[in-house]
Design a protein around this motif. Structure first.
Motif, mmCIF file in Angstrom:
data_model
loop_
_atom_site.group_PDB
_atom_site.id
_atom_site.type_symbol
_atom_site.label_atom_id
_atom_site.label_comp_id
_atom_site.label_asym_id
_atom_site.label_seq_id
_atom_site.Cartn_x
_atom_site.Cartn_y
_atom_site.Cartn_z
ATOM 1 N N THR A 111 -8.257 -44.952 51.086
ATOM 2 C CA THR A 111 -7.788 -45.957 50.125
ATOM 3 C C THR A 111 -6.308 -45.757 49.836
ATOM 4 O O THR A 111 -5.529 -46.717 49.819
ATOM 5 C CB THR A 111 -8.608 -45.870 48.818
ATOM 6 O OG1 THR A 111 -9.994 -46.088 49.124
ATOM 7 C CG2 THR A 111 -8.155 -46.891 47.798
ATOM 8 N N GLU A 167 -5.495 -52.221 41.852
ATOM 9 C CA GLU A 167 -6.597 -52.560 42.770
ATOM 10 C C GLU A 167 -7.082 -51.316 43.507
ATOM 11 O O GLU A 167 -8.287 -51.146 43.730
ATOM 12 C CB GLU A 167 -6.139 -53.632 43.766
ATOM 13 C CG GLU A 167 -5.956 -54.997 43.133
ATOM 14 C CD GLU A 167 -5.220 -55.993 44.029
ATOM 15 O OE1 GLU A 167 -4.820 -55.632 45.165
ATOM 16 O OE2 GLU A 167 -5.036 -57.135 43.573
ATOM 17 N N VAL A 199 -9.221 -49.304 41.158
ATOM 18 C CA VAL A 199 -10.561 -49.900 41.051
ATOM 19 C C VAL A 199 -11.395 -49.477 42.260
ATOM 20 O O VAL A 199 -12.569 -49.102 42.118
ATOM 21 C CB VAL A 199 -10.478 -51.447 40.946
ATOM 22 C CG1 VAL A 199 -11.831 -52.090 41.136
ATOM 23 C CG2 VAL A 199 -9.884 -51.855 39.598
ATOM 24 N N ALA A 200 -10.779 -49.512 43.440
ATOM 25 C CA ALA A 200 -11.482 -49.082 44.656
ATOM 26 C C ALA A 200 -11.917 -47.620 44.535
ATOM 27 O O ALA A 200 -13.038 -47.260 44.905
ATOM 28 C CB ALA A 200 -10.597 -49.281 45.874
ATOM 29 N N ARG A 231 -12.529 -45.981 41.767
ATOM 30 C CA ARG A 231 -13.635 -45.891 40.801
ATOM 31 C C ARG A 231 -14.948 -46.365 41.422
ATOM 32 O O ARG A 231 -16.019 -45.817 41.136
ATOM 33 C CB ARG A 231 -13.301 -46.677 39.536
ATOM 34 C CG ARG A 231 -12.227 -45.986 38.697
ATOM 35 C CD ARG A 231 -12.098 -46.575 37.320
ATOM 36 N NE ARG A 231 -11.426 -47.859 37.297
ATOM 37 C CZ ARG A 231 -10.112 -48.041 37.196
ATOM 38 N NH1 ARG A 231 -9.311 -46.999 37.099
ATOM 39 N NH2 ARG A 231 -9.599 -49.249 37.190
ATOM 40 N N ASN A 232 -14.875 -47.363 42.306
ATOM 41 C CA ASN A 232 -16.088 -47.819 42.993
ATOM 42 C C ASN A 232 -16.620 -46.740 43.926
ATOM 43 O O ASN A 232 -17.831 -46.537 44.023
ATOM 44 C CB ASN A 232 -15.808 -49.107 43.778
ATOM 45 C CG ASN A 232 -15.613 -50.307 42.874
ATOM 46 O OD1 ASN A 232 -16.064 -50.312 41.728
ATOM 47 N ND2 ASN A 232 -14.936 -51.319 43.374
ATOM 48 N N ILE A 233 -15.715 -46.049 44.589
ATOM 49 C CA ILE A 233 -16.124 -44.947 45.475
ATOM 50 C C ILE A 233 -16.774 -43.839 44.635
ATOM 51 O O ILE A 233 -17.800 -43.274 45.019
ATOM 52 C CB ILE A 233 -14.920 -44.407 46.274
ATOM 53 C CG1 ILE A 233 -14.405 -45.484 47.236
ATOM 54 C CG2 ILE A 233 -15.283 -43.140 47.030
ATOM 55 C CD1 ILE A 233 -13.044 -45.187 47.853
ATOM 56 N N ARG A 234 -16.166 -43.550 43.455
ATOM 57 C CA ARG A 234 -16.740 -42.537 42.561
ATOM 58 C C ARG A 234 -18.160 -42.942 42.145
ATOM 59 O O ARG A 234 -19.088 -42.136 42.187
ATOM 60 C CB ARG A 234 -15.863 -42.382 41.321
ATOM 61 C CG ARG A 234 -16.472 -41.427 40.279
ATOM 62 C CD ARG A 234 -15.784 -41.463 38.948
ATOM 63 N NE ARG A 234 -15.894 -42.792 38.367
ATOM 64 C CZ ARG A 234 -15.160 -43.226 37.348
ATOM 65 N NH1 ARG A 234 -14.264 -42.452 36.795
ATOM 66 N NH2 ARG A 234 -15.319 -44.433 36.871
ATOM 67 N N ARG A 235 -18.316 -44.219 41.759
ATOM 68 C CA ARG A 235 -19.638 -44.706 41.330
ATOM 69 C C ARG A 235 -20.667 -44.528 42.444
ATOM 70 O O ARG A 235 -21.783 -44.062 42.210
ATOM 71 C CB ARG A 235 -19.538 -46.188 40.935
ATOM 72 C CG ARG A 235 -20.852 -46.744 40.371
ATOM 73 C CD ARG A 235 -20.891 -48.260 40.356
ATOM 74 N NE ARG A 235 -20.737 -48.746 41.732
ATOM 75 C CZ ARG A 235 -19.963 -49.751 42.081
ATOM 76 N NH1 ARG A 235 -19.233 -50.378 41.209
ATOM 77 N NH2 ARG A 235 -19.903 -50.134 43.345
ATOM 78 N N ASP A 236 -20.284 -44.882 43.676
ATOM 79 C CA ASP A 236 -21.207 -44.738 44.804
ATOM 80 C C ASP A 236 -21.583 -43.276 45.026
ATOM 81 O O ASP A 236 -22.749 -42.954 45.301
ATOM 82 C CB ASP A 236 -20.589 -45.307 46.088
ATOM 83 C CG ASP A 236 -20.408 -46.826 46.023
ATOM 84 O OD1 ASP A 236 -21.018 -47.471 45.137
ATOM 85 O OD2 ASP A 236 -19.642 -47.353 46.851
ATOM 86 N N ASP A 296 -24.004 -42.241 42.368
ATOM 87 C CA ASP A 296 -25.323 -42.819 42.676
ATOM 88 C C ASP A 296 -26.032 -41.997 43.751
ATOM 89 O O ASP A 296 -27.240 -41.735 43.651
ATOM 90 C CB ASP A 296 -25.187 -44.272 43.147
ATOM 91 C CG ASP A 296 -24.806 -45.224 42.015
ATOM 92 O OD1 ASP A 296 -24.872 -44.814 40.835
ATOM 93 O OD2 ASP A 296 -24.437 -46.380 42.324
ATOM 94 N N THR A 320 -11.704 -37.634 41.635
ATOM 95 C CA THR A 320 -11.266 -39.005 41.330
ATOM 96 C C THR A 320 -9.961 -38.972 40.548
ATOM 97 O O THR A 320 -9.024 -39.720 40.859
ATOM 98 C CB THR A 320 -12.351 -39.760 40.534
ATOM 99 O OG1 THR A 320 -13.581 -39.726 41.276
ATOM 100 C CG2 THR A 320 -11.943 -41.201 40.284
#
Length: 185
Positions: free
Chosen positions: A16, A123, A126-127, A129-134, A137, A164
């Motif tokens: 990223t 942006e 945000v990417a 943070r999405n990777i962190r969320r995944d 999970d 992160t």
């Protein structure tokens, strides 16, 4: 198990940041860079080809890019492609070489570019943070499947957050560096 999830997350986050750096190279600053022309495609005998595959690109001076086509008949095609690319540059040729002169940026244009840089930085965050969320999970799924304990999950989540934070700081650093470069007169 948690190490695999975290190392995969790190790889994604590094990609990223690399993508952000590549995007920043394409943004016009006060100095010339052949990266500005990376997205320009030339119709070379019916095939869309990158400009760098049909000509030699060089930066002889701070505000000039030269393009020397390997075939002289390509000059009008290259000029048209540059005009269509909406780079805000007007090509000039002497029959052998195309020159692109980059005009100095106005203060207003510099501020617009900085806004654009910050938006791109956000942006990227945000990417991240999405990777962190995944990743979190994936860790929760491991815990649910009884492959790691609840304590291991908590430790891994903290490690994910630390990684992160480091990557978000890198994004801020990249944005600040490019902002300094843009605002330099």
């Amino acid at each position: 198990m948690t190490k695999n999830v975290i190392s995969a997350m790190d790889v994604h986050m590094d990609k990223t940041i690399d993508a952000l750096r590549k995007e920043f190279q394409k943004i016009r600053t006060g100095r010339a860079s052949t990266a500005l022309l990376d997205d320009v495609k030339i119709d070379y005998y019916g095939n869309p080809s990158p400009l760098s595959q049909v000509a030699t690109l060089a930066v002889p001076e701070a505000r000039t890019i030269t393009i020397q086509p390997w075939e002289a008949k390509m000059i009008p095609i290259i000029e048209k492609a540059i005009m269509n690319a909406n780079l805000g540059l007007t090509p000039a040729n002497d029959g052998k070489v195309i020159r692109l002169n980059l005009p100095p940026l106005t203060e207003e244009r510099r501020k617009d570019i900085v806004k654009q840089l910050k938006k791109m930085g956000e942006e990227s965050k945000v990417a991240l943070r999405n990777i962190r969320r995944d990743a979190i999970d994936d860790l929760k799924k491991l815990e649910k499947d009884k492959k790691i304990s609840e304590d291991d999950l908590k430790r891994a989540e903290k490690e994910v957050q630390d990684h992160t934070d480091k990557h978000v700081a890198k994004v801020d650093e990249v944005v600040a560096h490019k902002e300094k470069e843009v605002m330099e007169v």
